[in-house]
Design a protein around this motif. Structure first.
Motif, mmCIF file in Angstrom:
data_model
loop_
_atom_site.group_PDB
_atom_site.id
_atom_site.type_symbol
_atom_site.label_atom_id
_atom_site.label_comp_id
_atom_site.label_asym_id
_atom_site.label_seq_id
_atom_site.Cartn_x
_atom_site.Cartn_y
_atom_site.Cartn_z
ATOM 1 N N ASP A 49 0.860 -1.182 0.000
ATOM 2 C CA ASP A 49 0.000 0.000 0.000
ATOM 3 C C ASP A 49 0.896 1.233 0.000
ATOM 4 O O ASP A 49 1.792 1.356 0.833
ATOM 5 C CB ASP A 49 -0.959 0.009 1.206
ATOM 6 N N GLN A 79 -7.126 10.634 -4.259
ATOM 7 C CA GLN A 79 -7.210 11.467 -3.061
ATOM 8 C C GLN A 79 -7.343 12.948 -3.409
ATOM 9 O O GLN A 79 -8.064 13.673 -2.731
ATOM 10 C CB GLN A 79 -5.983 11.233 -2.179
ATOM 11 N N ASN A 141 -3.595 -0.120 -2.921
ATOM 12 C CA ASN A 141 -3.472 -1.242 -1.997
ATOM 13 C C ASN A 141 -3.733 -2.512 -2.804
ATOM 14 O O ASN A 141 -4.841 -2.739 -3.264
ATOM 15 C CB ASN A 141 -4.473 -1.112 -0.845
ATOM 16 N N TRP A 190 -7.499 -6.047 7.869
ATOM 17 C CA TRP A 190 -6.433 -5.126 7.472
ATOM 18 C C TRP A 190 -6.748 -4.481 6.138
ATOM 19 O O TRP A 190 -6.481 -3.289 5.936
ATOM 20 C CB TRP A 190 -5.126 -5.902 7.415
ATOM 21 N N TYR A 193 -9.332 -1.852 6.747
ATOM 22 C CA TYR A 193 -8.712 -0.707 7.420
ATOM 23 C C TYR A 193 -7.979 0.175 6.421
ATOM 24 O O TYR A 193 -8.053 1.415 6.504
ATOM 25 C CB TYR A 193 -7.748 -1.215 8.492
ATOM 26 N N ASN A 194 -7.278 -0.433 5.464
ATOM 27 C CA ASN A 194 -6.592 0.360 4.440
ATOM 28 C C ASN A 194 -7.575 1.144 3.589
ATOM 29 O O ASN A 194 -7.316 2.288 3.217
ATOM 30 C CB ASN A 194 -5.752 -0.555 3.547
ATOM 31 N N ARG A 197 -8.624 4.051 5.538
ATOM 32 C CA ARG A 197 -7.548 5.055 5.561
ATOM 33 C C ARG A 197 -7.512 5.833 4.249
ATOM 34 O O ARG A 197 -7.270 7.036 4.235
ATOM 35 C CB ARG A 197 -6.217 4.366 5.813
ATOM 36 N N LYS A 200 -10.294 8.358 4.472
ATOM 37 C CA LYS A 200 -9.936 9.457 5.365
ATOM 38 C C LYS A 200 -8.984 10.430 4.686
ATOM 39 O O LYS A 200 -9.129 11.653 4.801
ATOM 40 C CB LYS A 200 -9.304 8.891 6.635
ATOM 41 N N GLY A 201 -8.002 9.900 3.946
ATOM 42 C CA GLY A 201 -7.075 10.773 3.223
ATOM 43 C C GLY A 201 -7.764 11.585 2.147
ATOM 44 O O GLY A 201 -7.487 12.771 1.964
ATOM 45 N N TYR A 204 -9.686 14.385 3.731
ATOM 46 C CA TYR A 204 -8.800 15.455 4.194
ATOM 47 C C TYR A 204 -8.399 16.367 3.036
ATOM 48 O O TYR A 204 -8.455 17.603 3.155
ATOM 49 C CB TYR A 204 -7.563 14.844 4.847
#
Length: 253
Positions: A49, A79, A141, A190, A193-194, A197, A200-201, A204
């Motif tokens: 990732d 992103q 990922n 996992w 979770y990636n 993430r 979330k990025g 942001y």
């Protein structure tokens, strides 16, 4: 003579101990499967990732090795993107080792999952042709994992285990199966979770982009309002502009 025998026995014990230690110190062992053509392959799991920046109309390709029968997955998310059109769509393709197209997607966020049909390097290409005047950052990922989904294979392995340990307690076998299941569940957690993430990025960078957008537009609108007020005052003063009368410059009828 007795000292020499004890020395030889001690050396033999040390050799056996080192061999056992070498077998136990290899870390996680991977399963060996016999493939067509009497070829033995090592089965394992690899995950990666990271984030990359694609330039305008840029193309980036990666190669990842996978064995036959493994599960290949690829998750990506744009992103942030720059440029005039600010297009966030990304074209992603995955090709097999022999060059055939396996999967494709065209969106800002995508997931690709498939079971590999051959052994070799699978090619992943990311194409930013939608955004011709700006770059974008993409979070990737991807990896491979092996899952025993074939029920016949499960039954075969279970029969072998029962024949090998029919006179022994199956507690260790149960613990091993539970540990393998727990490892699989942890691996998929996992992955999720990636993906969280990534989200979330992306949120942001979207918040940061909106913040800059609001600041710039507020500054531009403030300048426009001040300039408009100044122009209105200037034209109003021109309407009430009068010339002073002197002896040489007198108003005429």
């Amino acid at each position: 003579m007795g000292v020499r025998i004890q020395t030889m026995q001690g050396a033999l014990c040390c050799t056996v101990f080192l061999l056992l230690l070498g077998k136990g110190g290899l870390g996680q062992t991977t399963r060996v499967r016999a493939m067509p053509g009497d070829q033995e392959l090592l089965w394992g799991s690899d995950q990666y990732d990271f984030a990359i920046v694609l330039p305008a109309s840029g193309l980036e390709c990666f190669w990842h090795f996978a064995h036959y029968g493994e599960h290949f997955y690829l998750t990506y998310m744009v992103q942030w993107a720059t440029g005039v059109a600010n297009a966030r769509h990304l074209s992603v393709t995955v090709n097999s080792p022999d060059g055939h197209l396996v999967a494709t997607t065209d969106d800002a966020t995508g997931q690709i999952n498939f079971k590999t049909e051959e052994t070799g390097f699978y090619q992943m290409c990311l194409n930013n042709f939608h955004n011709r005047f700006g770059s974008m950052q993409v979070f990737l990922n991807f990896g491979v994992y092996y899952s025993e989904a074939d029920e016949a294979q499960k039954q075969k392995e279970k029969k072998k285990k029962e024949e090998a340990s029919k006179n022994l307690n199956d507690t260790l076998s149960t613990i091993e199966d539970s540990a393998n299941k727990l490892q699989g569940y942890t691996f998929h957690m996992w992955r999720f979770y990636n993906f969280a993430r990534m989200r979330k990025g992306a949120d942001y960078y979207l918040l940061l982009s909106n913040y800059n957008y609001v600041n710039w537009w507020s500054a531009v609108q403030s300048i426009v309002i001040i300039a408009a007020g100044y122009l209105q005052l200037f034209f109003l003063k021109r309407l009430f502009h009068t010339k002073t009368n002197t002896e040489t410059n007198k108003p005429r009828c």
